[in-house]
Design an enzyme around this catalytic site. Structure first.
Site, PDB file in Angstrom:
ATOM      1  N   LYS A  46      51.917  41.343  36.410  1.00  0.00           N
ATOM      2  CA  LYS A  46      50.607  41.778  35.883  1.00  0.00           C
ATOM      3  C   LYS A  46      50.334  43.238  36.207  1.00  0.00           C
ATOM      4  O   LYS A  46      49.806  43.970  35.379  1.00  0.00           O
ATOM      5  CB  LYS A  46      49.465  40.932  36.474  1.00  0.00           C
ATOM      6  CG  LYS A  46      49.510  39.475  36.103  1.00  0.00           C
ATOM      7  CD  LYS A  46      48.279  38.740  36.615  1.00  0.00           C
ATOM      8  CE  LYS A  46      48.144  38.754  38.129  1.00  0.00           C
ATOM      9  NZ  LYS A  46      49.187  38.012  38.856  1.00  0.00           N
ATOM     10  N   ARG A 123      40.017  34.870  39.879  1.00  0.00           N
ATOM     11  CA  ARG A 123      41.049  33.922  40.306  1.00  0.00           C
ATOM     12  C   ARG A 123      40.490  32.514  40.458  1.00  0.00           C
ATOM     13  O   ARG A 123      41.260  31.595  40.717  1.00  0.00           O
ATOM     14  CB  ARG A 123      41.620  34.371  41.650  1.00  0.00           C
ATOM     15  CG  ARG A 123      42.950  35.130  41.557  1.00  0.00           C
ATOM     16  CD  ARG A 123      43.310  35.576  42.949  1.00  0.00           C
ATOM     17  NE  ARG A 123      44.698  35.811  43.175  1.00  0.00           N
ATOM     18  CZ  ARG A 123      45.260  37.022  43.188  1.00  0.00           C
ATOM     19  NH1 ARG A 123      44.558  38.088  42.912  1.00  0.00           N
ATOM     20  NH2 ARG A 123      46.541  37.150  43.493  1.00  0.00           N
ATOM     21  N   ARG A 162      60.922  41.842  45.877  1.00  0.00           N
ATOM     22  CA  ARG A 162      60.045  42.987  45.600  1.00  0.00           C
ATOM     23  C   ARG A 162      59.897  43.879  46.835  1.00  0.00           C
ATOM     24  O   ARG A 162      59.760  43.394  47.949  1.00  0.00           O
ATOM     25  CB  ARG A 162      58.676  42.478  45.151  1.00  0.00           C
ATOM     26  CG  ARG A 162      57.680  43.611  44.900  1.00  0.00           C
ATOM     27  CD  ARG A 162      56.538  43.162  44.088  1.00  0.00           C
ATOM     28  NE  ARG A 162      55.661  42.254  44.806  1.00  0.00           N
ATOM     29  CZ  ARG A 162      54.513  41.780  44.298  1.00  0.00           C
ATOM     30  NH1 ARG A 162      54.158  42.125  43.068  1.00  0.00           N
ATOM     31  NH2 ARG A 162      53.758  40.971  44.995  1.00  0.00           N
ATOM     32  N   ARG A 195      55.969  43.785  51.051  1.00  0.00           N
ATOM     33  CA  ARG A 195      54.567  43.417  51.265  1.00  0.00           C
ATOM     34  C   ARG A 195      54.503  42.231  52.221  1.00  0.00           C
ATOM     35  O   ARG A 195      55.342  41.336  52.152  1.00  0.00           O
ATOM     36  CB  ARG A 195      53.941  43.006  49.922  1.00  0.00           C
ATOM     37  CG  ARG A 195      53.074  44.069  49.310  1.00  0.00           C
ATOM     38  CD  ARG A 195      52.652  43.731  47.919  1.00  0.00           C
ATOM     39  NE  ARG A 195      51.866  42.502  47.786  1.00  0.00           N
ATOM     40  CZ  ARG A 195      51.171  42.179  46.692  1.00  0.00           C
ATOM     41  NH1 ARG A 195      51.171  42.996  45.652  1.00  0.00           N
ATOM     42  NH2 ARG A 195      50.494  41.063  46.621  1.00  0.00           N
ATOM     43  N   ARG A 206      50.863  31.347  48.025  1.00  0.00           N
ATOM     44  CA  ARG A 206      50.264  32.049  46.876  1.00  0.00           C
ATOM     45  C   ARG A 206      50.494  31.284  45.576  1.00  0.00           C
ATOM     46  O   ARG A 206      49.599  31.178  44.739  1.00  0.00           O
ATOM     47  CB  ARG A 206      50.868  33.456  46.746  1.00  0.00           C
ATOM     48  CG  ARG A 206      50.376  34.386  47.834  1.00  0.00           C
ATOM     49  CD  ARG A 206      51.254  35.593  47.954  1.00  0.00           C
ATOM     50  NE  ARG A 206      51.094  36.512  46.847  1.00  0.00           N
ATOM     51  CZ  ARG A 206      51.986  37.438  46.528  1.00  0.00           C
ATOM     52  NH1 ARG A 206      53.109  37.554  47.204  1.00  0.00           N
ATOM     53  NH2 ARG A 206      51.757  38.261  45.534  1.00  0.00           N
TER      54      ARG A 206
HETATM   55  P1  AMP Z   1      47.431  40.509  44.447  1.00  0.00           P
HETATM   56  O1  AMP Z   1      47.671  41.934  44.804  1.00  0.00           O
HETATM   57  O2  AMP Z   1      46.635  40.316  43.202  1.00  0.00           O
HETATM   58  O3  AMP Z   1      48.704  39.678  44.464  1.00  0.00           O
HETATM   59  O4  AMP Z   1      46.489  39.909  45.602  1.00  0.00           O
HETATM   60  C1  AMP Z   1      46.943  39.859  46.924  1.00  0.00           C
HETATM   61  C2  AMP Z   1      46.077  38.908  47.707  1.00  0.00           C
HETATM   62  O5  AMP Z   1      44.726  39.405  47.756  1.00  0.00           O
HETATM   63  C3  AMP Z   1      45.949  37.500  47.179  1.00  0.00           C
HETATM   64  O6  AMP Z   1      47.045  36.663  47.537  1.00  0.00           O
HETATM   65  C4  AMP Z   1      44.653  37.052  47.850  1.00  0.00           C
HETATM   66  O7  AMP Z   1      44.855  36.811  49.230  1.00  0.00           O
HETATM   67  C5  AMP Z   1      43.803  38.321  47.747  1.00  0.00           C
HETATM   68  N1  AMP Z   1      43.059  38.388  46.481  1.00  0.00           N
HETATM   69  C6  AMP Z   1      43.166  39.353  45.531  1.00  0.00           C
HETATM   70  N2  AMP Z   1      42.302  39.135  44.539  1.00  0.00           N
HETATM   71  C7  AMP Z   1      41.647  37.991  44.837  1.00  0.00           C
HETATM   72  C8  AMP Z   1      40.640  37.218  44.174  1.00  0.00           C
HETATM   73  N3  AMP Z   1      40.150  37.604  42.995  1.00  0.00           N
HETATM   74  N4  AMP Z   1      40.208  36.088  44.786  1.00  0.00           N
HETATM   75  C9  AMP Z   1      40.680  35.684  45.964  1.00  0.00           C
HETATM   76  N5  AMP Z   1      41.640  36.358  46.645  1.00  0.00           N
HETATM   77  C10 AMP Z   1      42.127  37.503  46.088  1.00  0.00           C
END
Ligand code: AMP
Length: 261
Positions: A46, A123, A162, A195, A206
């Site tokens: 994404k 989410r 990654r 990461r 996740r």
């Molecule tokens: P991402 O970079 O989108 O993969 O997000 C990394 C992590 O941030 C996720 O695994 C969650 O722990 C947290 N996170 C990001 N966006 C959200 C959201 N909209 N709701 C809940 N947790 C989030």
């Protein structure tokens, strides 16, 4: 194309730090104001698609994960963000109240004339319905929600391999997109690392969180007839072309890409 999908073209100061901060270079809409949500499991690409679409459409790529990572970089001690980072490290979703507070503090981005490409938000269905309310308050609407799909085994392979530059966030992969020098970013020379939530236990958590909570968000938007589905199995520029083609099939005036799909 390579540099475009490595990094966002916008500085996103307001999104990363909140409404009191102004973007150094406010983004400019190209042609029309696009307001899209990008949905899909972790590892589906994404972020890459957000950057590619941003280059084509002008809209700003806005990731909630980036807000948490930026807060961590700044060394903020706000208890909500500290708690958020613990959850992030374990691969768990951050509670809705914390996420929604962040969004409330970033409404400038929701009404920005350049538009937005939301990545990682909403989410949960509670987040999706709050977003609807905020957009209605600003008299704007989503154009579409693009759901990227990929086989779970491929998702795990992409996440486990990654690597990301800790300075400029350029993405790499140990086999499909390695750095020229081991551990050194091709773009800025910064350290390229894994990461914290790309470790195996966090990856499992996740993916489970996605299939439990976030997949329901797709149904929420399907019911509103906003959902467009795109396979993420191909190279990023092919996935981009397919995303634009799906938008065009809904009658949106999309720019042409040279890629044949
Ligand atoms: P991402 O970079 O989108 O993969 O997000 C990394 C992590 O941030 C996720 O695994 C969650 O722990 C947290 N996170 C990001 N966006 C959200 C959201 N909209 N709701 C809940 N947790 C989030």
């Amino acid at each position: 194309m390579e540099d475009v999908y490595a990094m966002p073209l916008h500085d996103r100061t307001t999104w990363l730090h909140g409404d009191f901060f102004h973007c150094l270079q406010p983004p400019v809409a190209l042609g029309r104001t696009w307001r899209l949500v990008l949905l899909g499991p972790p590892g589906v690409g994404k972020g890459t698609q957000a950057n590619l679409l941003s280059a084509m459409l002008g809209a700003c790529p806005l990731s909630t994960g980036d807000i948490f990572r930026a807060a961590r970089e700044r060394g903020g001690t706000h208890s909500g963000l500290m708690q958020a980072h613990d959850r992030l490290a374990r691969g768990e979703l951050v509670p809705d109240d914390i996420v929604l507070q962040l969004i409330h503090n970033r409404q400038t981005c929701l009404r920005c004339e350049a538009g937005f490409l939301l990545d990682g938000f909403p989410r949960t269905t509670a987040q999706a319905s709050t977003l609807d309310g905020l957009l209605a308050m600003h008299h704007v609407r989503l154009d579409a929600v693009i759901l990227y799909e990929l086989d779970e085994r491929e998702l795990v392979a992409r996440l486990a391999g990654r690597r990301v530059c800790s300075r400029c966030e350029a993405p790499y992969h140990v086999t499909t997109r390695p750095t020229r020098e081991p551990g050194i970013c091709d773009h800025c020379g910064g350290p390229v690392t894994q990461r914290v939530d790309d470790k195996p236990a966090a990856i499992r958590t996740r993916l489970a969180a996605y299939f439990e909570a976030t997949a329901r968000v797709a149904d929420y938007y399907r019911q509103q007839d906003l959902l467009l589905t795109v396979s993420a199995a191909s190279e990023p520029d092919v996935v981009l072309a397919q995303s634009l083609q799906r938008l065009a099939s809904r009658g949106f005036p999309v720019p042409q890409v040279s890629q044949t799909v």
